[in-house]
Design a protein around this motif. Structure first.
Motif, PDB file in Angstrom:
ATOM      1  N   PRO A 197       0.791  -1.143   0.118  1.00  0.00           N
ATOM      2  CA  PRO A 197       0.099  -0.149   0.144  1.00  0.00           C
ATOM      3  C   PRO A 197       0.607   1.312  -0.036  1.00  0.00           C
ATOM      4  CG  PRO A 197      -0.624  -1.436   1.712  1.00  0.00           C
ATOM      5  CD  PRO A 197       0.488  -2.080   1.188  1.00  0.00           C
ATOM      6  N   ALA A 198       0.319   2.310  -0.534  1.00  0.00           N
ATOM      7  CA  ALA A 198       1.163   3.481  -0.724  1.00  0.00           C
ATOM      8  C   ALA A 198       1.443   4.214   0.573  1.00  0.00           C
ATOM      9  CB  ALA A 198       0.339   4.610  -1.601  1.00  0.00           C
ATOM     10  N   ASP A 199       0.576   3.984   1.593  1.00  0.00           N
ATOM     11  CA  ASP A 199       0.479   4.725   2.811  1.00  0.00           C
ATOM     12  C   ASP A 199       1.470   4.057   3.923  1.00  0.00           C
ATOM     13  OD1 ASP A 199      -1.166   2.658   3.252  1.00  0.00           O
ATOM     14  OD2 ASP A 199      -2.529   3.641   4.504  1.00  0.00           O
ATOM     15  N   ILE A 200       2.309   3.059   3.499  1.00  0.00           N
ATOM     16  CA  ILE A 200       3.048   2.180   4.480  1.00  0.00           C
ATOM     17  C   ILE A 200       4.620   2.237   3.893  1.00  0.00           C
ATOM     18  CG2 ILE A 200       2.788   0.139   3.203  1.00  0.00           C
ATOM     19  CD1 ILE A 200       2.905  -1.371   5.705  1.00  0.00           C
ATOM     20  N   THR A 201       5.663   2.568   4.561  1.00  0.00           N
ATOM     21  CA  THR A 201       6.988   2.554   4.144  1.00  0.00           C
ATOM     22  C   THR A 201       7.472   1.097   4.074  1.00  0.00           C
ATOM     23  OG1 THR A 201       7.995   2.504   6.339  1.00  0.00           O
ATOM     24  CG2 THR A 201       7.309   4.607   5.787  1.00  0.00           C
ATOM     25  N   GLU A 237       8.027  -0.616   7.513  1.00  0.00           N
ATOM     26  CA  GLU A 237       7.082  -1.083   7.979  1.00  0.00           C
ATOM     27  C   GLU A 237       6.206  -2.408   7.129  1.00  0.00           C
ATOM     28  OE1 GLU A 237       4.761   2.876   9.461  1.00  0.00           O
ATOM     29  OE2 GLU A 237       4.555   2.471   7.512  1.00  0.00           O
TER      30      GLU A 237
END
Length: 71
Positions: free
Chosen positions: A55-59, A62
């Motif tokens: 997902p784009a919202d996770i580094t 992470e």
């Protein structure tokens, strides 16, 4: 590039070199039975297929921690 099994046997080195630049399809009795390709090409195809899995919202860190915690 398409080559018969017999031709491949006769000139294996040539086709191994060629497989570094393009896929070499090996045929037997007119049907494709195998493909020679470079490892780098196969790895790049795998990497391309994985884009979008994270997902784009996770580094990346992470995502790595999440993956390792599931083991």
């Amino acid at each position: 590039m398409e080559v018969t099994v017999t031709e491949l046997k006769r000139h294996l080195g040539k086709y191994l070199d060629m497989a570094q630049r393009e896929r070499v399809y090996i045929t037997r009795k007119g049907k494709t039975v195998a493909v020679l390709s470079s490892l780098r090409e196969e790895r790049m195809e795998t990497i391309k297929s994985l884009f979008g899995c994270i997902p784009a919202d996770i580094t990346l860190e992470e995502a790595r921690k999440e993956r390792l915690s599931g083991m």
